[in-house]
Design an enzyme around this catalytic site. Structure first.
Site, PDB file in Angstrom:
ATOM      1  N   CYS A   1      -8.274  -2.257   4.335  1.00 15.28           N
ATOM      2  CA  CYS A   1      -8.085  -3.398   5.240  1.00 15.28           C
ATOM      3  C   CYS A   1      -9.380  -3.826   5.898  1.00 15.28           C
ATOM      4  CB  CYS A   1      -7.119  -3.053   6.362  1.00 15.28           C
ATOM      5  SG  CYS A   1      -5.570  -2.445   5.783  1.00 15.28           S
TER       6      CYS A   1
ATOM      7  N   GLU B   1     -16.086 -11.245   3.855  1.00 14.30           N
ATOM      8  CA  GLU B   1     -14.936 -11.035   2.968  1.00 14.30           C
ATOM      9  C   GLU B   1     -14.408 -12.378   2.456  1.00 14.30           C
ATOM     10  OE1 GLU B   1     -11.284  -9.630   4.781  1.00 14.30           O
ATOM     11  OE2 GLU B   1     -10.926  -8.272   3.107  1.00 14.30           O
TER      12      GLU B   1
ATOM     13  N   LYS C   1     -15.244 -10.054   8.258  1.00  8.81           N
ATOM     14  CA  LYS C   1     -14.231 -10.942   7.671  1.00  8.81           C
ATOM     15  C   LYS C   1     -14.879 -12.225   7.161  1.00  8.81           C
ATOM     16  CE  LYS C   1     -10.431  -8.539   8.197  1.00  8.81           C
ATOM     17  NZ  LYS C   1      -9.725  -8.059   6.993  1.00  8.81           N
TER      18      LYS C   1
ATOM     19  N   GLU D   1       1.872   1.699  -3.450  1.00 11.37           N
ATOM     20  CA  GLU D   1       0.712   2.185  -4.204  1.00 11.37           C
ATOM     21  C   GLU D   1       0.509   3.683  -3.964  1.00 11.37           C
ATOM     22  OE1 GLU D   1      -2.934   0.321  -3.023  1.00 11.37           O
ATOM     23  OE2 GLU D   1      -4.060   1.071  -4.752  1.00 11.37           O
TER      24      GLU D   1
ATOM     25  N   GLU E   1       0.830  -1.205   0.000  1.00 11.72           N
ATOM     26  CA  GLU E   1       0.000   0.000   0.000  1.00 11.72           C
ATOM     27  C   GLU E   1       0.865   1.257   0.000  1.00 11.72           C
ATOM     28  OE1 GLU E   1      -3.625  -0.689   2.016  1.00 11.72           O
ATOM     29  OE2 GLU E   1      -3.857   1.402   2.618  1.00 11.72           O
TER      30      GLU E   1
ATOM     31  N   CYS F   1     -10.064  -2.274  14.613  1.00 14.39           N
ATOM     32  CA  CYS F   1     -10.307  -3.720  14.744  1.00 14.39           C
ATOM     33  C   CYS F   1     -10.547  -4.135  16.189  1.00 14.39           C
ATOM     34  CB  CYS F   1      -9.125  -4.496  14.189  1.00 14.39           C
ATOM     35  SG  CYS F   1      -8.812  -4.132  12.460  1.00 14.39           S
TER      36      CYS F   1
ATOM     37  N   SER G   1      -7.660   1.559  -2.076  1.00 15.66           N
ATOM     38  CA  SER G   1      -6.437   0.815  -2.367  1.00 15.66           C
ATOM     39  C   SER G   1      -6.803  -0.543  -2.951  1.00 15.66           C
ATOM     40  CB  SER G   1      -5.642   0.622  -1.076  1.00 15.66           C
ATOM     41  OG  SER G   1      -4.681  -0.399  -1.250  1.00 15.66           O
TER      42      SER G   1
ATOM     43  N   GLU H   1     -13.945 -13.018  -5.708  1.00 17.07           N
ATOM     44  CA  GLU H   1     -12.650 -12.575  -6.245  1.00 17.07           C
ATOM     45  C   GLU H   1     -11.493 -12.986  -5.339  1.00 17.07           C
ATOM     46  OE1 GLU H   1     -15.205 -10.684  -5.315  1.00 17.07           O
ATOM     47  OE2 GLU H   1     -14.597  -8.843  -4.296  1.00 17.07           O
TER      48      GLU H   1
END
Lengths: 618, 395
Positions: A308, A370, A367, A284, A281, A538, A328, A375
């Site tokens: 994230c 996710e 999560k 990036e 990142e 988190c 990102s 993908e």
């Protein structure tokens, strides 16, 4: 200047600012008043009517949570009339509550159960039946069981007010009053981001994470399966709460041992992948800065938004698909790790990826969603098979009689080894920004981050202010470091540039930032913004132990920052680009460098504009 | 609905009250209301003049104050506001204007019960005419602008509760607010707000037109003025009656032709059930209060039917926000049905009494607090009708 008033509560006297609620006044006086609909993170609505108190001079009772004390007065919280009234309300609540506590995930932590026990109220002798409520089992992350709902509306206030999402509302009236999604659609079909903040604030088991622990127990018992787990830093700072430790007790190394006892074949540190995220990142960010500031291209626009937090990513996909280009392309640490385990690690170990069960210990319910994203799969198999919440793992450990007291410490397994301190602070709001800045400052200026911030502690981005900003002027630039040589011709164009960065946590704060950005406000001039869907980052995730509060979250944060500091004191790396295991990975696998084709295949992803009315437009 | 007695309000000259109000400073208008001793005609009986004074004196950060007319006449057995809105809308609108002048409001809202939608056009006509006559709109008096909007309810009983009504006016679910703060301090859009019943505004016009002494000379010391009653049920002549407050229940029954009644539910579903032995009691704030409902139950009525009807009503109309009302109304209905079926032990009856007490004591708003009233009074006065097992008549 606020007027002070003197309150006498059951004979205890306390002086408080006028306007303080009777509940807070009692708290200040050390008098506990039972509550159900009250939550320290939420606006009070006075709907459960358990906190009733006698106010001297008033005929009826008042709900302490919503009664403002504006003059000197006396309160009674323990008179027979008050106790009878509370018991009466509890009898009503228990009278319609399903009588299946032993099988409920919340048993032992259920606030209704605790109060019913305290007041000696069992299941109603004359149970009032109500129609069986819908159980929403369709979501990938959150289960809604309205049968266990007591109508406290904490979830509704959490969703609408704390998180500014408004997925849950109230429909019907009288006995058919119920918490509902838009048109009663399953959570999977509305713009729920699965942050699980509602679960964290539900006093009963009406909201809970989708539970796959039975499947995991089966995998652990299956000798043909190689079961690995990665643990994120936030659960490690909180799981002690499930075993009677004070919030913020660090148990990372004891947990490693406990996980092996539970049957996991390997225990990895998600913070390793967090370090990897910082490199990818950070690269990036520098490339985007170059494209926008030097080449004048805005294909990949600024500010760069972190990716994230899966709740945040989904939120943006639903609410603001026009701004997905800001996000990102880096996968979250969980998914970077998942990808490496099913590919490189499987190859290194000589194992068929189909025999590997890749588990993650996360503070997070999003999560779970996710991990199901198409993908994020290889050959039709998910990179992460199961995302386990902190509470779920604790329940599994209890089921096997495994605790954390008197458990010896042990380290993480190779080949990923341990992480840097930067990877650890991903668990707290501001941590991604702090880690990224440590690395970007050093890679660009060629000077240690300590020259800019004492001990490389970037304190302006720490804390719990909803949105925090920092400006860092790159007063000098060094030569392009080898790890970036394939991306940038030189760094001269950055000399004297002031990086404008911000941190937002909780989607309500994120929405405020995005609104400003859309309107062309100050955040539209920023370069880099960290967003976490959950209050506190988190460590305040929807899979973390209950109860949650600002105090609990602050304790967890202290534990995480202390672990980062300890890395420095014990000679472990504190900066992601100094993590030897990460550097080894770039040497052995990601040979075309950060942002290169291999990285893009394994560590980056794409996003899907989803819109708001998912189910209604089917 | 037939009007059975001459109505004082029919004789109040339109415009006189407003002229009298505008000829004196606002504070004096409030003083007149205080001097009249009038208490709210919606049933709760809060002193109207005091309410206006509190709203006038409350801090209004952005200078706005509101006058709201509660025309959500939803109490079962009440229909006198409907008559006022149909026949004397001008007096109601004039009373709202007087209140606006008295408290310094520029805007009034009339919250009209959904079922009264057929009255909306005539109300809008009245508003238009008043604007044309300069009685509403800009410069009703030098420096006093005031206008009124009609807002339709959507059919929820709870929206007759003033704070739920305000929530509904603001476009949210009609759920009661926490009090304090009361609407006079923080009402509509957070501004000081007077919420009064339709009849209250009509009588306010009369007070200003005829003087507070006139009003205070009628009724009792603590319950001044005339009151409209909606008399229904087992009587020969149901309809709207006007009596001075303090009138004995027996006298109302004589007028309406229901002297053989077994009981009267005064105050509607949220009121209480008065047995024949207590017909000497008076309709007044100090004795049996009512917003206007007066439901007569004849000698052949089985009162458990009344209990079940009222219990069903509340189980349906609870807004569902607070636990004791949402769950208690259902538990009470269940209890009534078990009583009827003969399935209640003495212990169960005691539990139902405690349930009623819990609901009265812990519910958030008047709806929940008053919902067990009829049940509890029937249990007390008519244990046989209520199928109370023998030997458990008392506590």
């Amino acid at each position: 200047m606020t007027t002070q008033v003197a309150v006498d509560i059951d004979g205890r006297r306390v002086t408080i600012p006028a306007g303080t609620t009777a509940l807070d006044a009692a708290d200040a006086a050390g008098v506990r008043i039972p509550t159900l609909c009250h939550h320290p993170d939420l606006r009070d609505v006075g709907s459960c009517r358990l906190c009733m108190v006698e106010v001297e001079g008033q005929a009826g009772l008042q709900a302490a949570c919503t009664y403002p004390v504006t003059a000197d007065l006396r309160l009674r919280t323990d008179s027979p009339r008050v106790v009878d009234a509370r018991r009466g309300v509890l009898e009503l609540l228990m009278g319609e509550h399903p009588d299946r506590c032993p099988e409920c995930v919340r048993t032992g932590e259920c606030e209704l159960q605790a109060l019913a026990t305290e007041y000696g109220v069992g299941p109603a002798p004359a149970r009032v039946s109500r129609p069986l409520q819908l159980v929403d089992l369709l979501g990938p992350a959150v289960t809604v069981d309205l049968d266990a709902c007591i109508g406290c509306l904490r979830c509704v206030r959490t969703c609408a007010e704390l998180q500014d999402l408004g997925i849950l509302g109230v429909v019907g009236r009288g006995s058919s009053t119920a918490v509902s999604t838009y048109l009663g659609l399953p959570l999977a079909e509305v713009s729920c981001i699965a942050c699980g903040q509602c679960i964290n604030r539900c006093p009963t088991g009406a909201l809970r994470p989708v539970d796959r622990t039975a499947e995991l127990f089966a995998a652990l018992a299956d000798p043909t399966k190689h079961v690995v787990i990665q643990t994120a830093p936030a659960p490690r700072a909180a799981i002690g709460e499930e075993f009677g430790f004070e919030p913020g007790t660090p148990l990372t190394w004891q947990l490693n041992t406990a996980l092996r006892r539970l049957g996991f074949d390997r225990v990895f540190d998600t913070s390793f992948a967090a370090d990897l995220t910082v490199i990818e990142e950070g690269a990036e960010l520098l490339v985007r800065l170059y494209e926008n500031l030097v080449l004048g291209s805005s294909t990949h626009p600024l500010p760069l938004l972190t990716s994230c937090s899966p709740g945040w990513v989904t939120d943006l996909e639903h609410r603001d698909p026009d701004h997905l280009a800001h996000l990102s392309s880096c996968r979250s640490p969980q998914q970077m790790f998942g990808s490496l385990i099913k590919t490189w690690y499987a190859q290194q170990e000589g194992r068929d990826p189909a025999d590997i069960v890749s588990v993650s210990l996360m503070p997070c319910t999003a999560k779970k969603f996710e991990a199901t994203r198409p993908e994020l799969t290889h050959d039709g198999r998910p990179d992460v098979d199961m995302a386990l919440t902190t509470r779920e793992l604790a329940a599994m450990m209890r089921a096997r009689g495994i605790g954390l007291a008197d458990v010896p410490a042990s380290d993480f397994d190779d080949p990923f080894g341990t992480a840097s301190g930067s990877g650890v602070i991903f668990g707290v709001t501001g941590g991604v920004m702090e880690s990224a800045l440590r690395t970007v400052i050093e890679l660009v200026t060629g000077r240690p981050a300590e020259d800019y911030f004492s001990h490389a502690d970037i304190t302006p981005v720490r804390g719990f202010e909803g949105v925090r900003s920092i400006e860092v002027t790159l007063d000098r630039v060094g030569p392009v470091p080898p790890i970036l040589a394939h991306l940038l011709p030189n760094l001269e164009w950055l000399r004297g540039t002031t990086l404008r960065c911000a941190v937002a946590h909780g989607t309500a704060n994120a929405h405020a930032v995005m609104e400003d950005l859309r309107a062309g406000g100050r955040f539209s001039t920023y370069h880099f913004i960290e967003v976490m869907a959950c209050p506190g980052g988190c460590l305040g995730g929807g899979g973390q132990p209950v109860p949650t509060s600002a105090t609990v979250r602050a304790a967890r944060a202290r534990s995480i920052y202390a672990e980062d500091a300890r890395y420095g004191q014990t000679g472990r790396a504190r900066k992601s680009h100094e993590n030897p295991a990460v550097l080894r990975l770039y040497r052995d696998l990601l040979t075309d460098g950060p942002g290169g084709p291999t990285s893009h295949r394994l560590l980056h992803t794409t996003y899907t504009g989803r819109g708001t009315y998912v189910g209604a437009t089917r | 609905m037939t009007v059975r007695t001459p109505m004082t309000l029919s004789a109040v000259e339109a415009g006189a009250g407003l002229r009298a109000a505008l000829s004196r400073p606002p504070a004096e208008v409030v003083d007149q209301m205080v001097a009249s001793g009038m208490r709210g005609r919606g049933g709760a009986g809060f002193p109207t003049g005091l309410k206006w004074r509190l709203a006038a004196e409350a801090d209004a950060p952005d200078g706005r104050r509101y006058v709201v007319c509660n025309a959500d006449e939803g109490e079962p057995g009440t229909f006198k506001d409907r008559v006022l809105l149909a026949k004397h809308a001008d007096l109601v609108l004039e009373g709202m204007t007087i209140a606006g002048y008295a408290i310094g409001a520029r805007e009034g809202l009339l919250y009209l019960r959904a079922e009264y939608v057929y009255l909306r056009d005539s109300l809008l006509d009245s508003l238009r005419e008043r604007r044309e006559q300069g009685l509403l709109g800009r410069e009703v008096a030098p420096g006093f602008d005031f206008d009124i909007r009609v807002h339709m309810g959507a059919g929820a009983y709870v929206c007759g509760e003033e704070s739920a009504l305000l929530e509904s006016l603001e476009g949210r679910r009609g759920e009661p607010r926490d009090r304090p703060p009361y609407p006079v301090v923080r009402g509509l859009h957070g501004a000081p707000t007077v919420v009064n019943n339709v009849e209250t505004f009509a009588w306010a016009t009369a007070v200003l037109a005829r003087g507070p002494e006139w009003f205070a000379s009628i009724g009792t010391h603590r319950s001044t003025g005339p009151k409209l009653l909606s008399v229904s049920g087992d009587v020969a002549r149901p309809g709207v009656y006007e009596f001075p407050l303090g009138v004995p229940i027996a006298e109302v029954l004589r007028a309406a032709g229901g002297t053989d009644a077994k009981a009267v539910v005064v105050g509607g579903a949220a009121g209480s059930c008065v047995p024949a032995s207590e017909f000497g009691r008076t309709v007044s704030y100090e004795d049996v209060a009512t917003g206007g409902a007066f439901i007569v139950l004849g000698p052949d009525r089985d009162l458990i039917d009344v209990a079940e009807n009222v219990a069903e009503f509340f189980a349906d109309e609870s807004c569902g926000q607070c636990a004791p009302c949402r769950l208690g109304t259902v538990a009470l209905l269940d209890g009534v049905r078990r009583l009827r079926a003969g399935n209640c032990t003495p212990d169960d009856v005691a539990r139902l009494r405690r349930l009623g007490a819990t609901m009265r004591l812990t519910s958030k708003c008047g709806l929940g607090q008053s919902s067990p009233n009829v049940f509890l009074s029937l249990l007390e006065h008519f244990p046989a009708d209520m199928r109370v097992p023998v030997g458990t008549g008392g506590e």
